[in-house]
Design an enzyme around this catalytic site. Structure first.
Site, short mmCIF file in Angstrom:
data_model
loop_
_atom_site.label_atom_id
_atom_site.label_comp_id
_atom_site.label_asym_id
_atom_site.label_seq_id
_atom_site.Cartn_x
_atom_site.Cartn_y
_atom_site.Cartn_z
N SER A 64 0.83 -1.21 0.00
CA SER A 64 0.00 0.00 0.00
C SER A 64 0.87 1.26 0.00
CB SER A 64 -0.93 0.01 1.22
OG SER A 64 -1.85 -1.06 1.16
N ALA A 65 0.23 2.39 -0.27
CA ALA A 65 0.93 3.67 -0.27
C ALA A 65 1.48 3.98 1.12
CB ALA A 65 -0.02 4.76 -0.72
#
Length: 367
Positions: A64-65
């Site tokens: 994920s970011a």
């Protein structure tokens, strides 16, 4: 909640920018983000984009970011000795960071659907343990990864202090997720395009808080046409008194060293950071802007632009930093002082005993 933040040229630079944008708020979360280099959990051909605030995907591999993970770690409020379950554990990046906080007395479990991803996570964990440098692995809770569907955990499961789900939860399984945590436990998961923090306040009561607008892929539902294979999580073994004593002694030594050497408290980078390249492009991170609450972070973005790959990037990331010499010297000096002090006390005690015995013999001869 902060403005637009540019991409980092290395892991430290990325952490600095997440901190400036107020995604990283606490010293503990900052420390583990610096300890665990994001680039080391991405493939060789993706190093040029490792420090952008974008989600990354390569086949079944996914991370994920960074701003989402920062919000997750802040929301979970992990602490020493806690039990943690990561549903959709992926590369093991988040589980490794969690293991550095909960420590050797904690429990660190991960469930991942894809077998190739589980093997990748185990390989990255082995690399981390072999190349930790100044990270003291004796204070680390190793993640244990299991393959299977996160919605098929055995009913006689244990309850956890903290749970994170890395995919959007379908409405039909919301209660299933909530019942994975103990009373006063915390669940962080995406649902209905929001990253939610759910605190269990009682046996049948929960308090929900929205942390961030997000866009996540949904969890894969079990195939109802077949008997879904239940996921059996690793058994939990109690730590022996000897091991607990060993950890207490190590902690005492470390606290003494840090007290006498303040500079060592910040010596926790285990990867030699690559030198900033003058050609590095400052690509804006797609972080949520506080002035635009309807803008959501995407967890499904796939950025594979390798045109700016730096020469030797992977080799630099794969090289480990040598153990901190001053910390070793301080530890050895402290250990010697303990040994010498014990030897002196033993020697003084023996001398007193000899003098006492000689006095008794002299009195006896006079008698």
């Amino acid at each position: 909640m902060g403005g637009v933040v540019s991409a980092g040229v290395d892991n430290d630079d990325l952490v600095d920018k997440l901190k400036e944008a107020d995604y990283i708020k606490t010293e503990n979360v900052e420390k583990i983000f610096r300890l665990v280099d994001r680039g080391c959990y991405m493939t060789k051909d993706s190093q040029s984009i490792a420090y952008r605030d974008n989600a990354w995907r390569n086949g079944n591999l996914h991370i994920s970011a960074p701003c989402i993970y920062a919000q997750v770690m802040e929301g979970l409020k992990l602490g020493p000795g806690m039990s943690f379950l990561n549903l959709g554990s992926g590369t093991g990046y988040l589980s490794t960071m969690a293991g550095l906080i909960i420590g050797p007395t904690g429990i660190n479990h991960g469930v991942e659907l894809h077998g190739d991803v589980v093997e990748y996570a185990r390989e990255r964990l082995a690399w981390f343990l072999a190349n930790t440098g100044s990270v003291d692995v004796s204070f680390f809770c190793e993640p244990q990864f299991s393959q299977g569907n996160a919605l098929c955990i055995k009913e006689e499961k244990m309850l956890y202090d903290r749970v994170y789900c890395g995919a959007s939860c379908p409405s039909s399984h919301e209660n299933y997720m909530k019942n994975l945590i103990k009373v006063n436990g915390i669940l962080v998961m995406p649902r209905n395009d929001k990253l939610l923090k759910i605190v269990r306040t009682g046996e049948n009561s929960w308090c929900t808080e929205s942390l961030l607008p997000v866009s996540f892929s949904s969890l894969i539902m079990p195939d109802n046409s077949l008997t879904a294979e239940e996921v059996e999580l690793p058994s939990v073994n109690l730590i022996s008194l000897q091991e607990l004593s060993r950890e207490a002694i190590r902690k005492h030594f470390r606290d003494c060293i840090e007290k006498e050497n303040e500079s060592l408290k910040k010596a926790f980078i285990y990867i030699i950071p690559p030198k900033p390249s003058p050609k590095s492009r400052k690509t804006p991170m797609s972080c949520l802007n506080g002035n635009h609450p309807k803008v959501a972070m995407s967890d499904t973005e796939n950025d594979t632009d390798d045109s700016e790959a730096r020469d030797g990037e992977w080799e630099r990331l794969s090289s480990s930093q040598s153990l901190h010499e001053s910390m070793h010297s301080a530890f050895l000096e402290l250990a010697r002082s303990f040994i010498n002090r014990g030897t002196r006390e033993t020697s003084d005690g023996n001398n007193d005993l000899v003098e006492e015995q000689e006095g008794e013999e002299e009195c006896g001869s006079r008698g």
